[in-house]
Design a protein around this motif. Structure first.
Motif, PDB file in Angstrom:
ATOM      1  N   LEU A   1     -66.224  75.096  15.760  1.00  0.00           N
ATOM      2  CA  LEU A   1     -65.383  76.056  16.472  1.00  0.00           C
ATOM      3  C   LEU A   1     -66.267  77.046  17.227  1.00  0.00           C
ATOM      4  O   LEU A   1     -67.167  77.652  16.640  1.00  0.00           O
TER       5      LEU A   1
ATOM      6  N   GLY B   1     -53.671  73.819  16.644  1.00  0.00           N
ATOM      7  CA  GLY B   1     -54.554  73.556  15.526  1.00  0.00           C
ATOM      8  C   GLY B   1     -53.874  72.602  14.560  1.00  0.00           C
ATOM      9  O   GLY B   1     -52.976  71.844  14.934  1.00  0.00           O
TER      10      GLY B   1
ATOM     11  N   THR C   1     -55.353  77.021  18.346  1.00  0.00           N
ATOM     12  CA  THR C   1     -56.712  77.409  18.730  1.00  0.00           C
ATOM     13  C   THR C   1     -56.635  78.043  20.118  1.00  0.00           C
ATOM     14  O   THR C   1     -55.544  78.303  20.626  1.00  0.00           O
TER      15      THR C   1
END
Length: 327
Positions: free
Chosen positions: A265, A164, A159
């Motif tokens: 997100l 991630g 990320t």
């Protein structure tokens, strides 16, 4: 007392009875494949909101197309090179006698989506594309229980600020319908609020499934964290239910699930992300499409946080894991 939702017994997408998930990964390449399948074909749909998707056989999932059921769904690293994972899965399914019958020939239907993990520090100087055999291995490993974090399609995921990973979550609605999510989190944006440990998905956490830290402080004027390079992203997911849904209803479920991605997100659905959600129906229960869509978004937000939360450190990592953060 008002009716409440609860996680399924595994808190995984495989709480939808009959579904199985398998992973395969290559630690040196820092990439991998995740496959969702079942013993019989299941109805599927898809919805894409990112600006840079990489896909295989998603056109046939449109509600006006002839074939409504698939044999497996594939999530893979490797950018466009990773689409070869679906070929490995299809070859293995065909050898097992699976596939759409066309005049005696079996053609497995295996839609796939990829994320970009080619700049994550792994060795990508291969002589033979590894994703075909990774797809085969992931299919062979498919089971009701599976790991989260740095596995499968989440092996090399990054990320903006942290590693991630591969996440999953489920919920059982008051009417008994189960909904689950599976996701490889490789976002341009961040799953956490600024440099701290608090997840954007905190309002939707059930129990302490990703730390139980609650909400952090949000500065509405602060610019969001963005992954360096700006072209190295994409979060790909599958949501599933044991309610009997048509292909059109699966497509609507996939669209609703994108709300969960946006909640977990920041930013999401950017021009440089290929953000995509598959949806699968595997069951015969009667369910409320509105609540199923809401549950899909809830599960996807939680699954995203769980994927980042479960990531583990590996040699050559470019970013820290959530577990490395102070506090």
């Amino acid at each position: 007392m008002s009716a409440r939702m609860r996680p399924g017994p595994r808190n995984l997408i495989t709480d939808v009875a009959g579904l199985r998930v398998g992973h395969a990964q290559d630690a040196g390449v820092k990439s991998g494949v995740t496959v969702l399948t079942a013993d019989a074909p299941f109805t599927a749909g898809v919805h894409v909101m990112g600006g840079a998707p990489g896909t295989r056989e998603t056109d046939l999932l449109a509600p006006d197309k002839t074939v409504e059921q698939v044999d497996a769904l594939v999530l893979s690293g490797g950018s466009a090179l990773g689409l070869d994972a679906a070929s490995g899965v299809a070859d293995a399914l065909r050898a097992a006698g699976r596939g759409f019958d066309v005049g005696g020939q079996r053609v497995p239907i295996v839609p796939a989506a990829i994320l970009f993990d080619l700049l994550n520090g792994g060795d990508k100087d291969w002589m033979v594309n590894p994703y075909n055999w990774l797809g085969r291995e992931a299919l062979e490993a498919a089971a009701p229980e599976f790991a989260l974090g740095t596995v499968g399609a989440g092996t090399g995921a990054l990320t903006a600020t942290l590693k991630g990973g591969l996440g999953s979550a489920s919920v059982v609605l008051p009417d008994g319908v189960c909904v689950g999510a599976l996701v490889a989190v490789n976002a341009l944006g961040s799953a956490t609020m600024g440099p701290g440990r608090h997840f954007w998905a905190a309002p939707f956490e059930m129990g302490t499934e990703f730390g139980g830290l609650g909400m952090g402080a949000v500065d509405p004027a602060a610019l969001p964290a963005i992954k360096g390079g700006h072209k190295t992203a994409t979060t790909i997911a599958i949501v599933a239910t044991d309610a009997a849904l048509s292909q059109a209803a699966c497509t609507r479920m996939a669209a609703a699930a994108h709300d969960g991605m946006a909640r977990a997100l920041v930013p999401s659905h950017t021009p440089m992300d290929g953000d995509l959600v598959f949806a699968a129906s595997h069951g015969d229960k009667a369910g409320d499409p509105l609540m199923i869509g809401h549950a899909a978004a809830l599960c996807l937000a939680r699954a995203i946080a769980r994927g980042v939360y479960a990531a583990t450190p590996e040699a050559g990592d470019l970013l820290p894991c959530w577990s490395d953060l102070p506090g």
